[in-house]
Design an enzyme around this catalytic site. Structure first.
Site, mmCIF file in Angstrom:
data_model
loop_
_atom_site.group_PDB
_atom_site.id
_atom_site.type_symbol
_atom_site.label_atom_id
_atom_site.label_comp_id
_atom_site.label_asym_id
_atom_site.label_seq_id
_atom_site.Cartn_x
_atom_site.Cartn_y
_atom_site.Cartn_z
ATOM 1 N N GLU A 193 75.113 47.147 -55.303
ATOM 2 C CA GLU A 193 76.281 46.499 -54.687
ATOM 3 C C GLU A 193 77.562 47.215 -55.102
ATOM 4 O OE1 GLU A 193 75.269 42.547 -55.985
ATOM 5 O OE2 GLU A 193 73.581 42.582 -54.584
ATOM 6 N N SER A 228 64.323 40.839 -55.389
ATOM 7 C CA SER A 228 63.567 39.642 -54.998
ATOM 8 C C SER A 228 62.413 39.304 -55.938
ATOM 9 C CB SER A 228 63.073 39.760 -53.546
ATOM 10 O OG SER A 228 64.166 39.881 -52.658
ATOM 11 N N ASN A 275 70.804 38.973 -63.624
ATOM 12 C CA ASN A 275 72.080 39.458 -63.100
ATOM 13 C C ASN A 275 72.696 38.350 -62.255
ATOM 14 O OD1 ASN A 275 74.179 40.783 -61.844
ATOM 15 N ND2 ASN A 275 72.882 42.094 -60.571
ATOM 16 N N GLU A 295 65.726 49.469 -58.359
ATOM 17 C CA GLU A 295 66.020 48.392 -57.421
ATOM 18 C C GLU A 295 66.104 48.966 -56.015
ATOM 19 O OE1 GLU A 295 67.834 44.809 -59.619
ATOM 20 O OE2 GLU A 295 69.456 46.019 -58.817
ATOM 21 N N GLY A 320 67.882 40.733 -52.685
ATOM 22 C CA GLY A 320 68.400 39.536 -52.021
ATOM 23 C C GLY A 320 67.814 39.313 -50.639
ATOM 24 N N HIS A 360 74.864 49.258 -60.191
ATOM 25 C CA HIS A 360 74.150 48.354 -59.289
ATOM 26 C C HIS A 360 74.433 48.771 -57.841
ATOM 27 C CE1 HIS A 360 72.960 44.774 -57.114
ATOM 28 N NE2 HIS A 360 72.174 44.522 -58.142
ATOM 29 N N LYS A 377 75.563 38.225 -60.903
ATOM 30 C CA LYS A 377 76.493 38.697 -59.860
ATOM 31 C C LYS A 377 77.771 37.851 -59.900
ATOM 32 C CE LYS A 377 72.537 40.429 -57.384
ATOM 33 N NZ LYS A 377 71.952 40.891 -56.131
HETATM 34 P P1 PGA Z 1 67.657 39.683 -56.256
HETATM 35 O O1 PGA Z 1 68.732 40.692 -56.908
HETATM 36 O O2 PGA Z 1 66.680 39.322 -57.330
HETATM 37 O O3 PGA Z 1 68.481 38.505 -55.786
HETATM 38 O O4 PGA Z 1 67.000 40.421 -55.125
HETATM 39 C C1 PGA Z 1 68.339 41.669 -57.825
HETATM 40 C C2 PGA Z 1 69.550 42.474 -58.238
HETATM 41 O O5 PGA Z 1 70.380 42.773 -57.369
HETATM 42 O O6 PGA Z 1 69.720 42.831 -59.420
#
Ligand code: PGA
Length: 232
Positions: A92, A192, A6, A156, A162, A90, A8
């Site tokens: 976010e 992560s 992903n 997630e 993140g 997601h 982003k």
């Molecule tokens: P990350 O993000 O691996 O940077 O923690 C995962 C995601 O949000 O899909």
């Protein structure tokens, strides 16, 4: 085993092209690989990864085919580009852009009906986990979903995205088992995931792959995770 990157809001079309050209030359066999560029970089990714085993998915999709929905993109538009699937829900999107369980379910339904592969995200916040509400939150977020051949769920935990804080393999396994009791589809872990923790997470029986954010942006870390997946 599926590894989805992903991106982003990273990688312009030129940057996506550079990455896809390099990815094409990598050995990532034995695992299904998907990259999820931002909308403007989808076309170049589809073009450069055509003829490889690597699929391209969007990060979101609207439920209508067309209309007065400024800023949105439909499944039909993605399919015309040659896009294979899409992420929906997601955290976010939920936290920063007002997505609700209902809007996420509508997006997923429309995408599946149109023939797209869907990665639907679910996960609890730190406060929700601390007050013992993880299962209640997952049940609520997934209540409008049912099993479909083209659907996977990405677990997630919001506190792991993140942040460098990864769920322990045991904790991921427990959540994945619970999710599969609600919707019987493959479940990816996200939050992560890095080359050094991928093997342990992916070694759990109910972890069917990973949705990778930060570590999917660099070729070395992304391909290392793909190779760890191929081994597990
Ligand atoms: P990350 O993000 O691996 O940077 O923690 C995962 C995601 O949000 O899909």
């Amino acid at each position: 085993m599926l590894i989805a990157g992903n991106w982003k809001m990273h990688k312009s079309p030129a940057e996506a092209a550079e990455f896809c050209l390099a990815l094409r030359d990598e050995e990532v066999g034995g695992v299904d690989v998907v990259v999820c560029p931002p909308y403007v970089s989808l076309a170049v990714a589809v073009q450069l990864l055509a003829g490889t085993e690597i699929a391209v998915a969007a990060q979101n999709v609207h439920w209508e085919q067309e209309g007065a929905y400024t800023g949105e993109i439909s499944a039909r538009m993605l399919l015309e580009l040659g896009v294979y699937g899409t992420i929906v829900g997601h955290s976010e999107r939920r936290q920063l852009f007002g997505e609700t369980d209902e809007s996420v379910a509508k997006r997923a339904r429309a995408a599946l009906d149109a023939g797209l592969f869907v990665i639907a995200c679910a996960g609890e916040t730190e406060q929700e986990r601390e007050r013992g509400a993880t299962e209640e939150v997952l049940r609520r977020q997934l209540s409008m979903f049912e099993a479909d051949d083209n659907l996977v769920i990405a677990y997630e935990p919001v506190w792991a995205i993140g942040t460098g804080k990864t769920a322990t393999p045991e904790l991921a396994q427990e959540a994945h088992t619970f999710i599969k009791s609600l919707v019987d589809v493959p479940v990816l872990y996200g939050g992560s995931v890095k080359p050094d923790n991928a093997a342990d997470l992916l070694g759990q029986p109910d972890v069917d792959g990973a949705l990778v954010g930060g570590a999917s942006l660099e070729l070395d870390s992304f391909t290392a995770i793909c190779r760890a997946a191929a081994r597990s």
